[in-house]
Design a protein around this motif. Structure first.
Motif, PDB file in Angstrom:
ATOM      1  N   LEU A 177     -17.894  10.417  -1.079  1.00  0.00           N
ATOM      2  CA  LEU A 177     -17.253  10.516  -2.386  1.00  0.00           C
ATOM      3  C   LEU A 177     -15.751  10.328  -2.225  1.00  0.00           C
ATOM      4  N   ALA A 178     -15.183   9.483  -3.063  1.00  0.00           N
ATOM      5  CA  ALA A 178     -13.722   9.345  -3.143  1.00  0.00           C
ATOM      6  C   ALA A 178     -13.311   9.703  -4.561  1.00  0.00           C
ATOM      7  N   ILE A 179     -12.261  10.511  -4.700  1.00  0.00           N
ATOM      8  CA  ILE A 179     -11.785  10.910  -6.020  1.00  0.00           C
ATOM      9  C   ILE A 179     -10.320  10.528  -6.162  1.00  0.00           C
ATOM     10  N   ALA A 180      -9.927  10.268  -7.395  1.00  0.00           N
ATOM     11  CA  ALA A 180      -8.527   9.939  -7.708  1.00  0.00           C
ATOM     12  C   ALA A 180      -8.211  10.596  -9.037  1.00  0.00           C
ATOM     13  N   ILE A 181      -7.583  11.765  -9.005  1.00  0.00           N
ATOM     14  CA  ILE A 181      -7.336  12.561 -10.203  1.00  0.00           C
ATOM     15  C   ILE A 181      -5.901  12.330 -10.684  1.00  0.00           C
ATOM     16  N   PHE A 182      -5.787  11.727 -11.871  1.00  0.00           N
ATOM     17  CA  PHE A 182      -4.480  11.368 -12.442  1.00  0.00           C
ATOM     18  C   PHE A 182      -3.651  10.589 -11.419  1.00  0.00           C
ATOM     19  N   PHE A 183      -4.273   9.587 -10.835  1.00  0.00           N
ATOM     20  CA  PHE A 183      -3.657   8.799  -9.768  1.00  0.00           C
ATOM     21  C   PHE A 183      -3.524   7.323 -10.131  1.00  0.00           C
ATOM     22  N   LEU A 184      -4.559   6.717 -10.681  1.00  0.00           N
ATOM     23  CA  LEU A 184      -4.558   5.275 -10.909  1.00  0.00           C
ATOM     24  C   LEU A 184      -3.432   4.845 -11.835  1.00  0.00           C
ATOM     25  N   HIS A 185      -3.080   5.684 -12.814  1.00  0.00           N
ATOM     26  CA  HIS A 185      -2.067   5.267 -13.791  1.00  0.00           C
ATOM     27  C   HIS A 185      -0.656   5.274 -13.217  1.00  0.00           C
ATOM     28  N   HIS A 186      -0.505   5.738 -11.985  1.00  0.00           N
ATOM     29  CA  HIS A 186       0.786   5.651 -11.294  1.00  0.00           C
ATOM     30  C   HIS A 186       0.902   4.373 -10.461  1.00  0.00           C
ATOM     31  N   LEU A 187      -0.173   3.638 -10.281  1.00  0.00           N
ATOM     32  CA  LEU A 187      -0.175   2.506  -9.368  1.00  0.00           C
ATOM     33  C   LEU A 187       0.339   1.231 -10.032  1.00  0.00           C
ATOM     34  N   PRO A 188       1.163   0.458  -9.339  1.00  0.00           N
ATOM     35  CA  PRO A 188       1.493  -0.876  -9.838  1.00  0.00           C
ATOM     36  C   PRO A 188       0.209  -1.696  -9.996  1.00  0.00           C
ATOM     37  N   ALA A 189       0.226  -2.625 -10.916  1.00  0.00           N
ATOM     38  CA  ALA A 189      -0.979  -3.389 -11.236  1.00  0.00           C
ATOM     39  C   ALA A 189      -1.631  -4.046 -10.017  1.00  0.00           C
ATOM     40  N   PRO A 190      -0.882  -4.669  -9.086  1.00  0.00           N
ATOM     41  CA  PRO A 190      -1.551  -5.282  -7.927  1.00  0.00           C
ATOM     42  C   PRO A 190      -2.284  -4.277  -7.044  1.00  0.00           C
ATOM     43  N   ILE A 191      -1.739  -3.057  -6.911  1.00  0.00           N
ATOM     44  CA  ILE A 191      -2.407  -2.045  -6.095  1.00  0.00           C
ATOM     45  C   ILE A 191      -3.646  -1.523  -6.824  1.00  0.00           C
ATOM     46  N   LEU A 192      -3.553  -1.367  -8.140  1.00  0.00           N
ATOM     47  CA  LEU A 192      -4.728  -0.972  -8.914  1.00  0.00           C
ATOM     48  C   LEU A 192      -5.826  -2.021  -8.771  1.00  0.00           C
ATOM     49  N   ALA A 193      -5.443  -3.289  -8.828  1.00  0.00           N
ATOM     50  CA  ALA A 193      -6.422  -4.368  -8.702  1.00  0.00           C
ATOM     51  C   ALA A 193      -7.085  -4.373  -7.325  1.00  0.00           C
ATOM     52  N   ASP A 194      -6.421  -3.794  -6.336  1.00  0.00           N
ATOM     53  CA  ASP A 194      -6.952  -3.764  -4.968  1.00  0.00           C
ATOM     54  C   ASP A 194      -7.848  -2.550  -4.711  1.00  0.00           C
ATOM     55  N   MET A 195      -7.924  -1.628  -5.662  1.00  0.00           N
ATOM     56  CA  MET A 195      -8.699  -0.410  -5.440  1.00  0.00           C
ATOM     57  C   MET A 195     -10.171  -0.664  -5.128  1.00  0.00           C
ATOM     58  N   PRO A 196     -10.833  -1.618  -5.780  1.00  0.00           N
ATOM     59  CA  PRO A 196     -12.237  -1.865  -5.400  1.00  0.00           C
ATOM     60  C   PRO A 196     -12.410  -2.206  -3.920  1.00  0.00           C
ATOM     61  N   ARG A 197     -11.490  -2.985  -3.361  1.00  0.00           N
ATOM     62  CA  ARG A 197     -11.580  -3.313  -1.938  1.00  0.00           C
ATOM     63  C   ARG A 197     -11.451  -2.061  -1.089  1.00  0.00           C
ATOM     64  N   GLN A 198     -10.517  -1.173  -1.474  1.00  0.00           N
ATOM     65  CA  GLN A 198     -10.347   0.069  -0.729  1.00  0.00           C
ATOM     66  C   GLN A 198     -11.598   0.946  -0.827  1.00  0.00           C
ATOM     67  N   VAL A 199     -12.171   0.993  -2.022  1.00  0.00           N
ATOM     68  CA  VAL A 199     -13.387   1.785  -2.217  1.00  0.00           C
ATOM     69  C   VAL A 199     -14.521   1.247  -1.353  1.00  0.00           C
ATOM     70  N   LEU A 200     -14.692  -0.069  -1.346  1.00  0.00           N
ATOM     71  CA  LEU A 200     -15.744  -0.666  -0.532  1.00  0.00           C
ATOM     72  C   LEU A 200     -15.500  -0.432   0.957  1.00  0.00           C
ATOM     73  N   ARG A 201     -14.227  -0.395   1.352  1.00  0.00           N
ATOM     74  CA  ARG A 201     -13.898  -0.195   2.769  1.00  0.00           C
ATOM     75  C   ARG A 201     -14.139   1.231   3.226  1.00  0.00           C
ATOM     76  N   LEU A 202     -13.857   2.192   2.365  1.00  0.00           N
ATOM     77  CA  LEU A 202     -13.846   3.594   2.791  1.00  0.00           C
ATOM     78  C   LEU A 202     -15.134   4.351   2.469  1.00  0.00           C
ATOM     79  N   LEU A 203     -15.857   3.921   1.441  1.00  0.00           N
ATOM     80  CA  LEU A 203     -17.081   4.626   1.073  1.00  0.00           C
ATOM     81  C   LEU A 203     -18.258   4.156   1.922  1.00  0.00           C
ATOM     82  N   ALA A 204     -19.122   5.095   2.275  1.00  0.00           N
ATOM     83  CA  ALA A 204     -20.381   4.751   2.913  1.00  0.00           C
ATOM     84  C   ALA A 204     -21.272   4.043   1.888  1.00  0.00           C
TER      85      ALA A 204
END
Length: 258
Positions: free
Chosen positions: A122-149
């Protein structure tokens, strides 16, 4: 957005949160209504994601670790990551005071921190995504796929662009609203955030979390009875068609395919 612009945004976010986590946050986040909010959210996350005591959890943007310290006794292990040195310092001190052995806090970003690939259920992001610049937000799926089992779940909670409470607050208490916002944060559209994950091949859905209870805890952090009454009202409002689109905070749930 240029690389230097992204770096400038992250620099301003770090500076803002360094100030926040060096003083005000410790007092505000420890008050009763805020603790009640954290307890509700932790239980809610475990319920909607189907996670149990054996879950390995990653928290992005953990701040001073208040949510993570609440959640840690209910899971196998928890790792919190944050860009703010002051936040991580306070989080580590809080974990030590609580006697927790299954939680650790790492200074950095999801990219820079030494995190095991496919190491979390499980990965959680509580009141976090809305602080990210758009390119980093767009990259979150890649990070999720990399880190989640495989089969792991990502849960995020963020302020909605359509929230009624934000419109009312900006009209009635604009100075207080601005005081509790970082320079570059913005409200997001839950459906559009879910679409970012879906377009990357990560099944994702958006839902509604609250109307009144979380903003009330922010304004009156010591008023537990008020928070609990507002939470009961929220359970009705977020199930009301059309009206629920004006909720304060949306949640997304994404699952990595097996």
């Amino acid at each position: 957005m240029r690389t230097e612009d992204i770096a400038a945004v992250l620099g301003r976010e770090r500076e803002y949160h360094e100030r926040l986590y060096s003083g005000e946050a410790q007092h505000r986040f420890r008050q009763a209504a805020v603790r009640a909010f954290r307890a509700h959210l932790c239980s809610h996350i475990l319920r909607v994601t189907g996670m149990g005591s054996g879950a390995r959890v990653l928290s992005a943007g953990c701040g001073i670790g208040d949510m993570e310290i609440t959640l840690a006794p209910q899971v196998r292990e928890l790792v919190g990551v944050d860009l703010s040195p002051a936040g991580i310092c306070e989080a580590r001190a809080g974990a030590a005071r609580s006697g927790l052995k299954n939680v650790r806090f790492v200074e950095g970003t999801l990219e820079s921190a030494d995190l095991p690939p496919e190491g979390f259920d499980l990965a959680i992001a509580i009141f976090f995504l809305h602080h990210l610049p758009a390119p980093i937000l767009a990259d979150m799926p890649r990070q999720v796929l990399r880190l989640l089992a495989p089969g792991g779940t990502f849960y995020a909670l963020d302020p909605s662009r359509l929230r009624l409470s934000g419109a009312v607050g900006s009209l009635l208490i604009p100075r207080i609203m601005k005081q509790h916002q970082s320079p570059d944060e913005r409200e997001l559209d839950g459906g559009r955030v879910a679409a970012i994950f879906q377009s990357a091949g990560v099944p994702c859905s958006a839902g509604f979390y609250d109307f009144v209870s979380t903003p009330l805890a922010g304004l009156f952090p010591g008023w537990t009875a008020g928070y609990r009454a507002a939470r009961r009202l929220d359970e009705l409002l977020i199930r009301t068609p059309l009206l629920r689109r004006l909720s304060s905070n949306f949640e997304i749930i994404a699952r990595r395919p097996i």
